[in-house]
Design a protein around this motif. Sequence first.
Motif, mmCIF file in Angstrom:
data_model
loop_
_atom_site.group_PDB
_atom_site.id
_atom_site.type_symbol
_atom_site.label_atom_id
_atom_site.label_comp_id
_atom_site.label_asym_id
_atom_site.label_seq_id
_atom_site.Cartn_x
_atom_site.Cartn_y
_atom_site.Cartn_z
ATOM 1 N N ASP A 201 0.827 -1.205 0.000
ATOM 2 C CA ASP A 201 0.000 0.000 0.000
ATOM 3 C C ASP A 201 0.865 1.260 0.000
ATOM 4 O O ASP A 201 0.650 2.202 -0.770
ATOM 5 C CB ASP A 201 -0.916 -0.027 1.225
ATOM 6 N N ARG A 205 1.183 4.022 -2.961
ATOM 7 C CA ARG A 205 0.821 5.404 -2.666
ATOM 8 C C ARG A 205 2.007 6.353 -2.856
ATOM 9 O O ARG A 205 1.843 7.493 -3.298
ATOM 10 C CB ARG A 205 0.289 5.501 -1.233
ATOM 11 N N VAL A 272 -6.485 -0.467 1.221
ATOM 12 C CA VAL A 272 -5.318 -1.054 0.570
ATOM 13 C C VAL A 272 -5.532 -1.103 -0.927
ATOM 14 O O VAL A 272 -6.571 -1.569 -1.395
ATOM 15 C CB VAL A 272 -5.080 -2.479 1.104
ATOM 16 N N ALA A 273 -4.577 -0.616 -1.679
ATOM 17 C CA ALA A 273 -4.683 -0.642 -3.132
ATOM 18 C C ALA A 273 -4.626 -2.068 -3.626
ATOM 19 O O ALA A 273 -3.987 -2.916 -3.023
ATOM 20 C CB ALA A 273 -3.554 0.188 -3.744
#
Length: 280
Positions: A201, A205, A272-273
């Motif tokens: 994550d 980011r 969370v990506a």
Amino acid sequence: MWFSVSKTARGLATTAQHTLTVLGLSAVTVAAVLYVRPDVAQKVSLLIAPNQAAPLAAAAPAAPQLSALMEAPATAPSAAVEAAPVPLTAEEKALMGNQKQQQFVTSWLSKRYRVAGDAANMLVSTAYMTAKDVKIDPLLILAVMAIESGLNPFAESPVGAQGLMQVMSKVHHAKFQHMGGVQAALNPVANIRVGALILKDYVNRGGSIEAGLKTYVGAAAFENDAGYGSRVLAEYRKLKQVATGKNVPTFTTPAPVVVKSAPAEPKIDAPVAHEGIAGL
């Protein structure tokens, strides 16, 4: 005259007795020979009764001589033997490569951090399985584990970072909920998984591994991370060399365990990506 007749009779009886004895011994000898030598018995049978012995010979042919067997051509292989081996799929080749990589990495980490071989194998296997699910390089996970805790699953920092990847369980408690709560932070499998999710994550980011590592160590609000990212990346480069089978020294002094600072972001987990960062 009576004496002559009596003497002659006794002579004939003795001769007959001897003859019978010789015949008996001869019969026993012949029987023994026929028993030991079946080929001779077959020939005698053919001489005595050729018409009856022929079907018997046809029904039970004599075994071929050893020399004939040696000269005979080899039996044609079966279709299963002749069939060419099935080529491995790309996934099977990748799996075999992964297993070889894991062996190299496990051995190196075990020696470098003085961890029992079985324990190191468990940690490396877990990192690889987690990396496959999370879509992140397993060697990056292992590099963070090495710098954060020295592969000590029970490590804890003064600010509460716990386990192999020194996860701030109080901050990231939501990620442990389906694993038994924050008590699972010292569980190696849970700690590696949550740490990998956080790392992925932060990298996504931040846009780079360096930026992700800076946030991971809790230095996002500071000008620099006091060399944390450089130490992780140095270990990461070594592990990539080890994974290819290169002989990387293990006697270099491992980097000291990092004392993690409290993160500067809110204590509520950011989503969370889901985009992977495979190939980092």
